[in-house]
Write a protein that holds these residues in place. Structure first.
Motif, PDB file in Angstrom:
ATOM      1  N   LEU A  69       0.839  -1.193   0.000  1.00 27.93           N
ATOM      2  CA  LEU A  69       0.000   0.000   0.000  1.00 27.93           C
ATOM      3  C   LEU A  69       0.876   1.246   0.000  1.00 27.93           C
ATOM      4  O   LEU A  69       1.709   1.428   0.896  1.00 27.93           O
ATOM      5  N   ALA A  70       0.673   2.091  -0.993  1.00 22.93           N
ATOM      6  CA  ALA A  70       1.448   3.326  -1.096  1.00 22.93           C
ATOM      7  C   ALA A  70       0.975   4.346  -0.066  1.00 22.93           C
ATOM      8  O   ALA A  70      -0.192   4.391   0.301  1.00 22.93           O
ATOM      9  N   ILE A  71       1.910   5.140   0.399  1.00 22.05           N
ATOM     10  CA  ILE A  71       1.591   6.290   1.237  1.00 22.05           C
ATOM     11  C   ILE A  71       1.758   7.495   0.320  1.00 22.05           C
ATOM     12  O   ILE A  71       2.850   8.039   0.163  1.00 22.05           O
ATOM     13  N   ASP A  72       0.655   7.864  -0.332  1.00 21.99           N
ATOM     14  CA  ASP A  72       0.702   8.917  -1.339  1.00 21.99           C
ATOM     15  C   ASP A  72       1.127  10.268  -0.783  1.00 21.99           C
ATOM     16  O   ASP A  72       1.665  11.095  -1.504  1.00 21.99           O
ATOM     17  N   ALA A  73       0.889  10.490   0.477  1.00 20.51           N
ATOM     18  CA  ALA A  73       1.224  11.776   1.100  1.00 20.51           C
ATOM     19  C   ALA A  73       2.611  11.748   1.745  1.00 20.51           C
ATOM     20  O   ALA A  73       2.891  12.548   2.630  1.00 20.51           O
ATOM     21  N   SER A  74       3.489  10.848   1.307  1.00 21.60           N
ATOM     22  CA  SER A  74       4.795  10.704   1.965  1.00 21.60           C
ATOM     23  C   SER A  74       5.602  11.993   1.961  1.00 21.60           C
ATOM     24  O   SER A  74       6.243  12.330   2.954  1.00 21.60           O
ATOM     25  N   GLU A  75       5.582  12.739   0.858  1.00 20.57           N
ATOM     26  CA  GLU A  75       6.342  13.992   0.809  1.00 20.57           C
ATOM     27  C   GLU A  75       5.752  15.026   1.766  1.00 20.57           C
ATOM     28  O   GLU A  75       6.489  15.743   2.432  1.00 20.57           O
ATOM     29  N   ALA A  76       4.433  15.104   1.839  1.00 20.92           N
ATOM     30  CA  ALA A  76       3.785  16.044   2.757  1.00 20.92           C
ATOM     31  C   ALA A  76       4.081  15.669   4.211  1.00 20.92           C
ATOM     32  O   ALA A  76       4.344  16.540   5.035  1.00 20.92           O
ATOM     33  N   ILE A  77       4.048  14.382   4.506  1.00 22.41           N
ATOM     34  CA  ILE A  77       4.357  13.917   5.865  1.00 22.41           C
ATOM     35  C   ILE A  77       5.789  14.292   6.225  1.00 22.41           C
ATOM     36  O   ILE A  77       6.063  14.792   7.314  1.00 22.41           O
ATOM     37  N   ALA A  78       6.715  14.083   5.288  1.00 19.89           N
ATOM     38  CA  ALA A  78       8.123  14.404   5.542  1.00 19.89           C
ATOM     39  C   ALA A  78       8.329  15.903   5.741  1.00 19.89           C
ATOM     40  O   ALA A  78       9.165  16.313   6.557  1.00 19.89           O
ATOM     41  N   LEU A  79       7.608  16.713   5.004  1.00 20.64           N
ATOM     42  CA  LEU A  79       7.725  18.167   5.180  1.00 20.64           C
ATOM     43  C   LEU A  79       7.188  18.608   6.533  1.00 20.64           C
ATOM     44  O   LEU A  79       7.771  19.458   7.190  1.00 20.64           O
ATOM     45  N   LYS A  80       6.097  18.019   6.935  1.00 22.15           N
ATOM     46  CA  LYS A  80       5.468  18.411   8.195  1.00 22.15           C
ATOM     47  C   LYS A  80       6.199  17.822   9.405  1.00 22.15           C
ATOM     48  O   LYS A  80       6.249  18.426  10.471  1.00 22.15           O
ATOM     49  N   HIS A  81       6.736  16.620   9.243  1.00 22.47           N
ATOM     50  CA  HIS A  81       7.416  15.926  10.343  1.00 22.47           C
ATOM     51  C   HIS A  81       8.825  15.546   9.872  1.00 22.47           C
ATOM     52  O   HIS A  81       9.021  14.477   9.298  1.00 22.47           O
ATOM     53  N   PRO A  82       9.817  16.395  10.114  1.00 22.11           N
ATOM     54  CA  PRO A  82      11.168  16.174   9.570  1.00 22.11           C
ATOM     55  C   PRO A  82      11.861  14.880  10.005  1.00 22.11           C
ATOM     56  O   PRO A  82      12.838  14.488   9.403  1.00 22.11           O
ATOM     57  N   PRO A 101       7.302  -5.423  -4.855  1.00 18.51           N
ATOM     58  CA  PRO A 101       6.053  -5.012  -5.474  1.00 18.51           C
ATOM     59  C   PRO A 101       6.186  -4.965  -7.002  1.00 18.51           C
ATOM     60  O   PRO A 101       7.293  -4.979  -7.528  1.00 18.51           O
ATOM     61  N   ASP A 102       5.054  -4.902  -7.669  1.00 20.77           N
ATOM     62  CA  ASP A 102       5.092  -4.936  -9.131  1.00 20.77           C
ATOM     63  C   ASP A 102       5.441  -3.583  -9.742  1.00 20.77           C
ATOM     64  O   ASP A 102       5.747  -3.490 -10.919  1.00 20.77           O
ATOM     65  N   ASP A 103       5.402  -2.527  -8.948  1.00 22.46           N
ATOM     66  CA  ASP A 103       5.782  -1.192  -9.383  1.00 22.46           C
ATOM     67  C   ASP A 103       6.344  -0.475  -8.158  1.00 22.46           C
ATOM     68  O   ASP A 103       6.173  -0.941  -7.030  1.00 22.46           O
ATOM     69  N   LYS A 104       6.996   0.641  -8.368  1.00 21.79           N
ATOM     70  CA  LYS A 104       7.523   1.383  -7.210  1.00 21.79           C
ATOM     71  C   LYS A 104       6.372   1.802  -6.301  1.00 21.79           C
ATOM     72  O   LYS A 104       5.246   2.004  -6.758  1.00 21.79           O
ATOM     73  N   VAL A 105       6.670   1.893  -5.008  1.00 18.09           N
ATOM     74  CA  VAL A 105       5.653   2.235  -4.017  1.00 18.09           C
ATOM     75  C   VAL A 105       6.175   3.392  -3.178  1.00 18.09           C
ATOM     76  O   VAL A 105       7.255   3.292  -2.578  1.00 18.09           O
ATOM     77  N   ASP A 106       5.423   4.497  -3.135  1.00 16.16           N
ATOM     78  CA  ASP A 106       5.787   5.626  -2.286  1.00 16.16           C
ATOM     79  C   ASP A 106       5.514   5.257  -0.841  1.00 16.16           C
ATOM     80  O   ASP A 106       4.483   4.662  -0.515  1.00 16.16           O
ATOM     81  N   THR A 107       6.442   5.613   0.026  1.00 17.55           N
ATOM     82  CA  THR A 107       6.296   5.287   1.439  1.00 17.55           C
ATOM     83  C   THR A 107       7.048   6.322   2.264  1.00 17.55           C
ATOM     84  O   THR A 107       7.570   7.304   1.726  1.00 17.55           O
ATOM     85  N   ILE A 108       7.107   6.119   3.555  1.00 14.56           N
ATOM     86  CA  ILE A 108       7.908   6.981   4.418  1.00 14.56           C
ATOM     87  C   ILE A 108       9.019   6.147   5.028  1.00 14.56           C
ATOM     88  O   ILE A 108       8.902   4.934   5.165  1.00 14.56           O
ATOM     89  N   GLY A 109      10.094   6.805   5.363  1.00 17.37           N
ATOM     90  CA  GLY A 109      11.225   6.134   5.984  1.00 17.37           C
ATOM     91  C   GLY A 109      11.594   6.818   7.283  1.00 17.37           C
ATOM     92  O   GLY A 109      11.209   7.965   7.538  1.00 17.37           O
ATOM     93  N   VAL A 110      12.307   6.089   8.100  1.00 14.02           N
ATOM     94  CA  VAL A 110      12.822   6.624   9.350  1.00 14.02           C
ATOM     95  C   VAL A 110      14.300   6.301   9.425  1.00 14.02           C
ATOM     96  O   VAL A 110      14.768   5.343   8.830  1.00 14.02           O
TER      97      VAL A 110
END
Length: 179
Positions: A69-82, A101-110
């Motif tokens: 499951l992609a986290i489509d808002a990953s960039e927004a989350i990273a901007l709001k929570h550094p 996965p069968d294609d790239k998946v946007d996510t968040i990292g720590v």
């Protein structure tokens, strides 16, 4: 804050039972994958980690091909929570045929950080830093995540300040015994 079905909860204890979060240890991966009451789970770990790969393989054995499951808002989350970073899981990183996965998946990292008290001596931290980077490659053969150890940002405006001892090694300003 949890959001589900147009409703919001700030207290996890007040969440409906069908949407609660539960933590599992790595020794419970097989059990978790077979649990029919779980609809989804999240794994946090390096892509090249045996634990991450084992969790995905256990899920595939128990439930069939995993769905990422992609986290489509990953960039927004990273901007709001550094402390979070917008990341991407590359296609086929866990399995080639079929691709998982069968294609790239946007996510968040720590990131995991090694920190030291400001009062710890510069000499001690500098010695630790030098030794850590001297053994990083051999350590990575035993612990996959060690390959991801990188030097911190020593800029003055960096989010987290770097200890003076580590900064001196990185910047080449370490004082010798005679200085």
């Amino acid at each position: 804050m949890w959001h589900c079905c147009g409703l919001s909860w700030t207290d996890p204890a007040s969440l409906p039972t069908w949407s609660r979060s539960t933590q599992f240890g790595t020794d419970q991966i097989e059990e978790m994958a077979r649990d029919p009451t779980l609809d989804a789970f999240m794994a946090v770990g390096p892509l090249d980690s045996k634990i991450t790969s084992d969790a995905i393989a256990a899920t595939a054995r128990a439930r069939g091909e995993p769905k990422f499951l992609a986290i489509d808002a990953s960039e927004a989350i990273a901007l709001k929570h550094p402390r979070y970073e917008a990341e991407e899981i590359p296609a086929s990183v866990f399995n080639a045929r079929p691709a998982w996965p069968d294609d790239k998946v946007d996510t968040i990292g720590v990131s995991h950080l090694i920190v030291a008290r400001k009062t710890l001596s510069e000499t001690t931290v500098a010695a630790f830093f030098r030794q850590l980077f001297a053994v990083r490659q051999s350590l990575a053969r035993q612990v996959a995540g060690a390959a991801h150890i990188k030097k911190p940002d020593t800029d003055k405006d960096a989010e987290l300040p770097v200890h003076r001892g580590a900064a001196a090694v990185i910047d080449g300003t370490e004082r010798t015994f005679l200085e």
